[in-house]
Design a protein around this motif. Structure first.
Motif, PDB file in Angstrom:
ATOM      1  N   ILE A 162      -4.199 -27.378   2.824  1.00 36.15           N
ATOM      2  CA  ILE A 162      -4.674 -25.792   2.396  1.00 36.15           C
ATOM      3  C   ILE A 162      -3.775 -24.510   2.823  1.00 36.15           C
ATOM      4  O   ILE A 162      -3.156 -23.812   1.951  1.00 36.15           O
ATOM      5  N   ASN A 163      -2.577 -25.610   3.499  1.00 37.91           N
ATOM      6  CA  ASN A 163      -0.998 -25.185   3.455  1.00 37.91           C
ATOM      7  C   ASN A 163      -0.322 -24.878   1.912  1.00 37.91           C
ATOM      8  O   ASN A 163      -0.017 -23.626   1.657  1.00 37.91           O
ATOM      9  N   LEU A 164       0.052 -25.798   0.948  1.00 35.70           N
ATOM     10  CA  LEU A 164       0.036 -24.920   0.050  1.00 35.70           C
ATOM     11  C   LEU A 164      -0.424 -24.660  -1.305  1.00 35.70           C
ATOM     12  O   LEU A 164      -0.440 -24.027  -1.335  1.00 35.70           O
ATOM     13  N   LEU A 165      -2.045 -25.054  -0.592  1.00 38.15           N
ATOM     14  CA  LEU A 165      -2.890 -23.318  -2.004  1.00 38.15           C
ATOM     15  C   LEU A 165      -2.398 -21.847  -1.435  1.00 38.15           C
ATOM     16  O   LEU A 165      -2.933 -21.670  -1.711  1.00 38.15           O
ATOM     17  N   PHE A 166      -2.523 -21.927  -0.362  1.00 33.31           N
ATOM     18  CA  PHE A 166      -2.213 -20.474   0.218  1.00 33.31           C
ATOM     19  C   PHE A 166      -0.933 -20.090   0.007  1.00 33.31           C
ATOM     20  O   PHE A 166      -1.082 -19.084  -0.500  1.00 33.31           O
TER      21      PHE A 166
END
Length: 595
Positions: free
Chosen positions: A6-10
């Motif tokens: 999720i962090n990578l996506l954002f």
């Protein structure tokens, strides 16, 4: 989907957006590189200026410093906000009317001196480089947690991203990138604050929740917080405990330092008209207020949550959190995650299986600790810069909120870093190379020198960011002090006084920056090298004046030297007097008439 993904996506999506905007708005001329072609709408410029101004210090660090100190650190809020008002009213419109690209160019022309211009460049580079160290500190902290890399790797990734959109886009690219970054950072800051305010007070507006009731106890939130922290031996959260004289100096240093920051002043050169500069300033205050009204609530509510997590059974009498709880319960997972970064740590010193968090410097708590068999505060490390980034995890908010905060923290740090690096590159290429060394340089050559200067500045800033002299906000405060002691007095005297000549201005700037820099190095180490300091802010050289507060004294020295030297040398030429008056007085203004 796990939290890392999720962090990578954002973060990845936000970086792609910034680089895409930079490519779309790529600067093709020096006017676009330095001032975005002077075609930016006031609302757009207001949003970009807010992103430029609200750095990692505001987003990542300020709430953490307020959380662990309380009222005494509200000077950060008062100084930075008051300073922006000062900048908007006293400097921005006049500098825009002057019509130059950079602050150094204004100083060089106003004081009719290449020496003044070069000295202003040096002062600007010193202040801006110190400021960038704070931004790179924030970048390292954010990457270290959310991309699960070490601090050094995080700095290198952040430097590469800034290089991609700042070096090629210039002011035009940076302006529209910063609009996107403002949207990201303000959303990322306010959404977790709204969730936490609802949890603790039932109020969706954090600023109102701060003065509302604590839902679980029915007490006023701040009264509840005061009771908890004083029980643990800490100072009352809402009371004033610090030295008042130093606090006043610190607030003043932040105020006039804000008004002297070149990367913020440069933003007012990008609008079409003088009236647009005033409107830009007004819109910037609106956009800044959204975060600054929320920050005190974020700090207070986070401190309450952390304290209650460390004493989950109703305070000292109920018992501290156990090591087993930290290792096994889901709500303590954030502690284990942040421990990996080296920015949070704890130790069961007395071997009782619990982690006692309290003020072991308090004599009353020392007596109680001896009675209970405690051997010191066992929450051994809590870096203030992690509080806002860890806040959603502490409050057990959804994973997408945590990812959003990751993107917001990086947006805050990178937006200001880009603005600062642009100010440095403009000073080197436009003021130093074109203005003093090679006036005949072509526009293409000047643009290339600006990009090379920015690339070098990125490398230097990244290196210095590896060993910052303090938390992000503290490092930034040092930069504000340097700007206060050097740039602000020169701008004020340049606009509002017809008595200061070139010799006085140069002497004032040199005196202000030199004295302030020496005072900082004496307390923080020479060139910020650890272990080379002779004093500390806990035991300052001059009474209670800390290194972060000395900028106001440096400014006073600057003013005094400039007026004294000007009075002993040649008066201002008539054409420069006319120039000063034309900058201050609106076109078409005439004498008042009686009818």
């Amino acid at each position: 989907m796990d939290q890392f993904t999720i962090n990578l996506l954002f973060v990845g999506a936000s970086f792609a957006l910034y680089i895409g905007i930079a490519i779309w708005a790529r600067a093709g001329s020096t006017s676009e590189f330095y001032a975005a072609g002077r075609g930016v709408h006031p609302v757009t410029n207001g949003m970009a200026t807010a992103a430029d101004w609200m750095s990692a210090a505001s987003f990542i660090s300020m709430a953490g410093l307020i959380a662990f100190t309380g009222y005494d650190n509200s000077s950060f809020l008062m100084g930075w906000t008051g300073g922006y008002v000062l900048l908007a009213l006293l400097l921005a419109p006049y500098l825009r009317k002057f019509g130059k690209f950079t602050v150094s160019e204004f100083i060089g022309d106003r004081f009719y001196s290449q020496t003044a211009r070069v000295v202003a460049v040096v002062c600007l580079i010193v202040a801006s480089t110190t400021y960038v160290i704070g931004q790179m500190t924030g970048v390292g902290v954010a990457f270290g947690r959310f991309l699960e890399v070490d601090n050094t790797t995080g700095l290198f990734i952040g430097a590469a991203v800034v290089f991609a959109y700042a070096v090629f886009g210039g002011m035009k690219g940076v302006t529209y990138t910063q609009v996107a970054q403002y949207c990201v950072l303000i959303t990322a800051y306010t959404i977790p604050a709204i969730f936490i305010s609802l949890q603790l007070t039932g109020t969706p507006i954090p600023a109102l929740g701060l003065f509302g009731e604590h839902a679980a106890s029915g007490e006023p939130l701040l009264a509840k917080l005061d009771a908890i922290v004083t029980e643990l031996g800490f100072n009352e959260y809402t009371a004033h405990h610090a030295d008042t004289f130093n606090m006043v100096l610190f607030t003043l240093s932040l105020m006039i330092g804000t008004a002297g920051l070149p990367h913020v002043i440069m933003r007012f050169f990008t609008v079409p008209k003088v009236s647009d500069a005033r409107w830009s300033a007004g819109w910037t205050l609106v956009f800044i207020a959204l975060l600054y009204l929320t920050a005190p609530a974020v700090g207070a509510m986070a401190r309450l949550n952390i304290t209650e997590m460390m004493w989950p059974n109703g305070g000292i009498n109920g018992g501290a959190v156990t090591v087993q709880q930290i290792e096994t319960e889901q709500k303590y997972d954030w502690m284990k995650t942040w421990q990996k970064t080296g920015l949070l740590n704890w130790e069961d010193k007395n071997g009782d299986g619990k982690i006692q968090y309290y003020n072991d410097k308090s004599e009353a708590m020392q007596a109680m600790a001896a009675e209970k068999g405690w051997t010191g505060n066992e929450l051994t490390k809590f870096n203030r810069d992690i509080l806002v980034l860890a806040n959603p995890e502490i409050a057990n908010l959804p994973g997408w909120v945590i990812g959003l905060v990751a993107a917001g923290g990086l947006a805050a740090a990178l937006s200001t870093a880009a603005g600062l690096l642009l100010a440095i590159s403009s000073a080197v290429s436009h003021d130093l190379i074109k203005g003093a060394i090679n006036p005949q340089i072509s526009e293409k050559g000047e643009l290339m020198s600006a990009r090379v200067a920015m690339a070098v500045a990125i490398v230097v800033a990244t290196y210095l960011g590896l060993n910052p002299p303090g938390f992000a906000a503290q490092t930034v405060a040092l930069a504000f002090g340097l700007a206060a002691a050097s740039i602000f007095p020169a701008l004020m005297m340049g606009i509002f006084s017809t008595k200061i000549n070139n010799t006085g201005a140069v002497a004032g700037m040199i005196a202000g920056i030199t004295v302030t820099l020496i005072y900082i190095f004496l307390h923080k180490g020479w060139f910020f090298i650890p272990g080379t300091n002779s004093f500390s802010d806990a035991d300052p050289l001059l009474g209670t004046v800390k290194s972060t507060s000395f900028g106001a004294i440096g400014a006073a020295i600057n003013f005094a030297v400039a007026y004294t030297v000007s009075g002993m040398t040649k008066p201002l030429p008539a054409d420069i007097k006319a120039l000063v008056e034309s900058v201050r007085v609106p076109r078409g203004a005439g004498a008042a008439q009686n009818k």
